[in-house]
Design a protein around this motif. Structure first.
Motif, mmCIF file in Angstrom:
data_model
loop_
_atom_site.group_PDB
_atom_site.id
_atom_site.type_symbol
_atom_site.label_atom_id
_atom_site.label_comp_id
_atom_site.label_asym_id
_atom_site.label_seq_id
_atom_site.Cartn_x
_atom_site.Cartn_y
_atom_site.Cartn_z
ATOM 1 N N VAL A 233 57.205 1.625 81.989
ATOM 2 C CA VAL A 233 55.985 1.572 82.670
ATOM 3 C C VAL A 233 54.610 1.809 82.066
ATOM 4 C CG1 VAL A 233 54.900 3.001 84.665
ATOM 5 C CG2 VAL A 233 57.578 2.012 84.985
ATOM 6 N N SER A 234 54.753 2.851 81.195
ATOM 7 C CA SER A 234 53.577 3.266 80.574
ATOM 8 C C SER A 234 53.077 2.108 79.593
ATOM 9 C CB SER A 234 53.722 4.466 79.754
ATOM 10 O OG SER A 234 53.387 4.336 78.190
ATOM 11 N N ALA A 235 53.932 1.509 79.115
ATOM 12 C CA ALA A 235 53.600 0.293 78.014
ATOM 13 C C ALA A 235 52.807 -0.708 78.968
ATOM 14 C CB ALA A 235 54.705 -0.624 77.418
ATOM 15 N N PHE A 236 53.369 -0.934 80.227
ATOM 16 C CA PHE A 236 52.767 -1.986 81.216
ATOM 17 C C PHE A 236 51.484 -1.519 81.442
ATOM 18 C CE2 PHE A 236 52.000 -3.847 85.556
ATOM 19 C CZ PHE A 236 52.452 -5.161 85.059
ATOM 20 N N PHE A 237 51.403 -0.194 82.008
ATOM 21 C CA PHE A 237 49.896 0.313 82.271
ATOM 22 C C PHE A 237 49.057 0.001 81.155
ATOM 23 C CE2 PHE A 237 51.692 3.504 85.570
ATOM 24 C CZ PHE A 237 51.329 2.552 86.683
ATOM 25 N N ALA A 238 49.555 0.207 79.806
ATOM 26 C CA ALA A 238 48.609 0.105 78.717
ATOM 27 C C ALA A 238 47.919 -1.321 78.703
ATOM 28 C CB ALA A 238 49.309 0.680 77.298
#
Lengths: 310, 276
Positions: A233-238
């Motif tokens: 999820v955090s990679a996607f947000f990034a």
């Protein structure tokens, strides 16, 4: 979920409709749903569609778009070296996010995810930049980097060297910008990891410890695999976040020096809106939109492929 | 504590302190910068001021424009919060409570906003806002901002509403309470935690937004504080003291607000993380 009212089997359509009206089911749908649908359609979906339409015109935004130019806007866009630079910069932000920012955030999360007062204090500190407006963050750092007045002025003066203007340097300006981006956003990713790490059951860690696993092994083989969804999820947000970077750039470099620090959105703003080239700017918007959709679709495919249900 | 553990602990604290310095340094330099004289700010950017000068802060606080910008931002942000909570919760309630033909499709439609950056549609949005005749008014920011925030709000609201006890609705229904009444009388009052989370998020986003106001607001009368700050920076290029005082006075409320609303912001983050 909803309550199912089973009427008699012989119920006619009219009777069902009337029942729907009297218990307010129909009324609720007609009253509560339209405001959201209208607002969303009018100010998100319709402009998005219009973006796709305007992209085929040479239009300054006044009167009706009549000068249909086909794919010319896209050709000009893809042939424009500044746009290549902007895309390259956006990719750089993604790479820095994935290679520097996320490991930093994960490392820090591992250090302070346990609920103790000192950890809570560090967590607050690290999260602080995230809540500041990008504009404020940009201004603060443009002071830091200012060769005449800021921290970098103090440093060069202390060393007795000439003032140095990092943000005016074609090769270094974007490095400076990426530093600001890491500063601003690592706390956000850290919070996601902390939340996930707190969800890892303690007895699992205890069991690993009793089996003789070293702390690093526990991190590698227990904690990281268990918080994989949070990492994805955090990679996607990034990645999606990198597509939108705008506010930070404006106070720092405004896209300069000589257009070397544009991102896709500052490019859209500078070459589309400030020059009122609505058609051309819309073409940038379309490219941005398609990239976002493509990334979202591919990401879902790749990242969530092996998970059985999700 | 054995030696290995001791050094491990020491290393841990050292790392945390270094990162803290990286994070806090620029903020501290900013706050202190507003207290320094122009001469001092060149030579001593990070240290404490030799003499604490209040004039820069005083001149910002006494400027009516500064308050005007803050007031505009406040009106816009609060309106966005109010509208998003009302309109978003209403729609999410329908999706959570009522199953009807096409509901899944409409729900997915409303979630489309999560997929792409706001900037993709900013040019047509500018044209639209101009054609409707609300350019340079609060509405030009409030309506698009709310519309774009609806996706996340509806997603979070629906999840929460679905977890409310069904028995409650059944009881109310038997007593003759319809769907709409139930929404007002029970669902909304029972949902304060999620209302606070979403409200906080919407507020912070709207308060910090730059691109949309930049595009749809032209006159300084209507400027929000980020626009006002950029304008101010442009006019006082060499007076970093004034600019830093301005920045400080706008980030302090944000920090205080965050400390007060921390719980909701973090709840929202983790909620989002679980959802994905």
């Amino acid at each position: 979920m909803s309550i199912t009212q089973q009427g008699p089997a012989s119920e006619t359509l009219v009777e069902r409709l009337r029942r729907g009206l009297t218990n307010g089911r129909f009324a609720a749908i007609m009253l509560l749903l339209p405001p959201a649908l209208i607002l969303f359609s009018l100010f998100v979906i319709v402009p998005l569609g219009e973006s796709g339409w305007y992209a085929f015109f040479d239009w300054n935004g006044y009167g009706e778009p009549v000068d249909m130019v086909g794919l010319q806007n896209f050709e000009r866009l893809f042939g424009h070296s500044v746009f290549h630079q902007a895309v390259g910069n956006t990719v750089k932000i993604v790479v820095v996010s994935l290679v520097i920012q996320m490991p930093l955030a994960l490392g820090l999360a591992l250090l302070i995810y346990r609920k103790t007062p000192t950890n809570a204090a560090f967590r607050l500190i690290f999260f602080l930049p995230y809540i500041l407006a990008e504009i404020a963050a940009g201004l603060i750092w443009s002071f830091i980097f200012d060769g005449n007045y800021g921290v970098s002025a103090s440093v060069t003066q202390a060393m007795g060297t000439e003032p140095y203007f990092l943000l005016a340097d074609r090769d270094w300006a974007f490095v400076a910008i990426m530093t600001v981006i890491v500063w601003k956003y690592f706390g956000f990713h850290m919070m996601i990891y902390i939340a996930a790490l707190q969800g890892v059951p303690d007895d699992l860690l205890e069991a690993a410890r009793i089996e003789g696993a070293k702390p690093l092994d526990i991190v590698k083989h227990v904690q990281i695999p268990l918080i994989k969804p949070a990492i994805l999820v955090s990679a996607f947000f990034a990645i999606i976040g990198a597509l939108q970077v705008f506010d930070v750039i404006i106070p720092l470099t405004n896209g300069g020096p000589s257009n070397s620090t544009h991102t896709i959105v500052t490019y859209l703003y500078t070459f589309g809106l400030t020059r009122l080239k609505i058609g051309f700017g819309s073409a940038v918007g379309v490219v941005l939109f398609l990239s976002a959709v493509l990334i979202a679709v591919f990401y879902q495919r790749i990242a969530f492929k092996k998970e059985p249900q999700s | 504590m054995n030696q290995v553990q001791f050094f491990r602990q020491l290393a841990r604290i050292a790392i945390l302190c270094v990162v803290s310095a990286f994070v806090l340094g620029p903020l501290v330099a900013t706050v202190l910068g507003g207290f320094k004289s122009s001469a001092e700010i060149r030579t001593n950017a990070i240290g404490l001021p030799e003499t604490w000068q209040l004039e820069h802060y005083a001149s910002i606080v006494s400027s009516p424009e500064f308050w005007r910008y803050l007031f505009n931002s406040l009106v816009i942000s609060l309106s966005c919060v109010f509208l998003t909570l009302l309109v978003g919760a209403a729609a999410a309630y329908v999706f959570a409570q009522i199953r009807f033909f096409g509901s899944r499709m409409l729900f997915s439609y409303l979630l489309l906003g999560l997929m792409f950056p706001f900037a993709t549609a900013i040019l047509p949005l500018f044209i639209k806002v101009r054609d409707i005749g609300i350019l340079d008014t609060y509405w030009a920011v409030i309506l698009p901002q709310t519309a774009f925030g609806l996706s996340l709000a509806i997603l979070l609201f629906r999840t929460f509403f679905q977890q409310l006890p069904k028995e409650l609705f059944e009881a109310a229904y038997v007593d003759g309470c319809g769907y709409v009444r139930f929404f007002w009388r029970f669902t909304l009052p029972l949902s304060t935690p999620i209302l606070a989370t979403v409200g906080t998020f919407v507020f912070v986003q709207s308060w910090n937004n730059f691109l949309l106001p930049l595009v749809v607001l032209n006159s300084r009368e209507a400027f929000t504080w980020p626009l006002g700050m950029m304008q101010f920076r442009g006019e006082y290029l060499t007076d970093w003291n004034l600019v830093l005082a301005f920045v400080t006075l706008t980030i302090l409320p944000a920090i205080l607000f965050f400390l007060a609303a921390q719980k909701y912001i973090v709840a929202g983050l983790t909620g989002g993380a679980v959802k994905g």
